[in-house]
Design an enzyme around this catalytic site. Structure first.
Site, PDB file in Angstrom:
ATOM      1  N   THR A  55      -4.908   1.697   4.948  1.00  9.75           N
ATOM      2  CA  THR A  55      -3.497   1.364   4.661  1.00  9.75           C
ATOM      3  C   THR A  55      -3.046   2.682   6.058  1.00  9.75           C
ATOM      4  OG1 THR A  55      -1.743   2.577   4.031  1.00  9.75           O
ATOM      5  CG2 THR A  55      -3.513   4.261   3.182  1.00  9.75           C
ATOM      6  N   GLU A 102      -0.326   4.275   5.993  1.00  5.60           N
ATOM      7  CA  GLU A 102      -0.251   6.223   5.060  1.00  5.60           C
ATOM      8  C   GLU A 102      -1.250   6.976   5.923  1.00  5.60           C
ATOM      9  OE1 GLU A 102       0.950   5.948   1.695  1.00  5.60           O
ATOM     10  OE2 GLU A 102       2.071   4.026   1.277  1.00  5.60           O
TER      11      GLU A 102
END
Ligand code: NAD
Ligand code: DAU
Length: 358
Positions: free
Chosen positions: A133, A135
């Site tokens: 991801t 993130e």
């Protein structure tokens, strides 16, 4: 090719499995524990297909996984199995440590053991594709900054920290043991079969039910949204074409404030579902500002130029067309939603939004 997909009953994994079975001649073994987020109904279109099989297995169960890998003899592993919801990682991080870190470690060891038994030509061709991801990079403060493949890791939540850990393990297994890995880091996906704990499907379902549309904080946080089928195409391309050891960022060139996403859904629903629940004049009237997510990342934005340049991948769907398709899918597939809005789902909604009557 024979491809072992982990987490293939989830949102992105099921799009990957459908993409491979429907668009290639490859054989797929889907290994999924079927947690609350896994749903075999998302795979109805490939169920019974001669090139598709499923095993309900936890990736942490090394013994079973060793047997599966020895029997199937994969040419590649696409690793998507994970705990994926940031809010759940805040209220209960243990499962994230277990699956995302320990599970990935077990998978790497099982893969390494199997890979060491392969003849040279198969050894060179083998790929372990780790799906991660954006993130892991933390958040961006400036409005022009973008995540590059070289951006330092600075995860904020237990979820993103567990994904960052798994990325480090994967790269270490490449450098130390030579395991042929590729890693991808993608932005927020949306589309059909998305579990309605995540923003876009939650908003669609709540609006249709005449419930409050919860916006964390001021709603000015920014995400880059990519249609899930574009992601599935990108993943297949990376798995089959990328050089060993490479990392690719994948994104939709589509940054949106959360509040604007929610308003866009409301506007589309005015058109696509004009018969509103009783007492509701405009869907936007349901917007409700609620307590912010702790540690909430402000802005994510991806520079996806490397995958475009090296592999010629660009997203096909615009946010306007993708969001319309998504809402139309939810309107036509309420049975799928009803089946997953079971007891466990109700418990989560009550726990997460208990003070807000969502
Ligand atoms: P999801 O939560 O919809 O699906 C996860 C799947 O993994 C489920 O089918 C679940 O049953 C399975 N699973 C969980 N724990 C398991 C275990 N221990 N053993 C075997 N199977 C297990 O997740 P998603 O949104 O489809 O995300 C898939 C992957 O892509 C994740 O690794 C996630 O970190 C990554 N990712 C997601 C997004 C996004 O926007 N959703 C964006 C970038 C990257
Ligand atoms: O960036 C990729 C990540 O995107 C993936 O790695 C994660 O697996 C995926 O869940 C997603 O994480 P987010 O936290 O960005 O997605 P979520 O849909 O949970 O939230 C999107 C934004 O909307 C975020 O800023 C929080 C906000 N939000 C979310 C919910 C559920 C709200 O304002 N209200 C809500 O009720």
């Amino acid at each position: 090719m024979k491809i072992l997909v982990t987490g293939g009953a989830g949102f992105i994994g099921s799009a990957v499995v459908r993409h491979i079975v429907q668009n290639t001649q490859d054989v797929v073994l889907n290994v999924d524990k079927l947690t609350y987020a896994g749903n075999l109904e998302s795979l109805a279109s490939v169920h019974g297909h001669e090139r598709y099989t499923f095993s309900q297995t936890d990736i942490c169960d090394r013994q079973t996984f060793d047997r599966l890998i020895a029997d199937f003899q994969p040419d590649a592993i696409m690793h998507l199995a994970a705990e994926s919801h940031v809010d759940r990682s805040i209220s209960g991080p243990a499962a994230f440590i277990e699956t995302n870190i320990i599970g990935t470690y077990q998978l790497l060891e099982a893969s390494r053991q199997y890979w060491n038994t392969l003849p040279d030509n198969k050894k060179q061709a083998f790929r372990f594709h780790h799906i991660s991801t954006d993130e892991v990079y933390g958040d961006l403060e400036g409005t022009d900054d973008l995540f590059l493949e070289t951006t330092p890791y600075a995860p904020s939540s237990p979820y993103s920290a567990s994904k960052a850990s798994s990325d480090h393990l994967v790269r270490a297994w490449h450098r130390t043991y030579g395991l042929p890995v590729v890693v991808t880091n993608c932005s927020n996906n949306y589309g059909p079969y998305h579990f309605p704990e995540k923003l876009i499907p939650l908003i669609i379902q709540n609006a249709l039910a005449g419930k409050a549309l919860p916006i964390y904080g001021n709603g000015h946080q920014i995400r880059d949204w990519l249609f899930v089928e574009d992601h599935a195409r990108a993943l297949y391309k990376v798995m089959t074409e990328a050089a060993v050891g490479e990392t690719y960022n994948i994104g939709g060139h589509n940054e949106q404030k959360n509040i604007d996403v929610v308003k866009a859904i409301c506007d589309l629903l005015e058109d696509l579902a004009p018969n509103k629940p009783q007492g509701i004049k405009h869907y936007q009237d349901l917007i409700t500002y609620v307590t912010d997510r702790p540690g909430h990342d402000l802005r994510y934005a991806i520079d996806a130029s490397k995958i475009q340049k090296d592999l010629g991948w660009v997203p096909q769907e615009s946010f306007e067309t993708g969001l319309r398709k998504t809402i139309e899918w939810y309107l036509s597939n309420q049975e799928w939603v009803e089946h997953i809005q079971s007891g466990e789902y109700q418990n989560w909604i009550q726990q997460q939004y208990r003070t807000e009557q969502v």
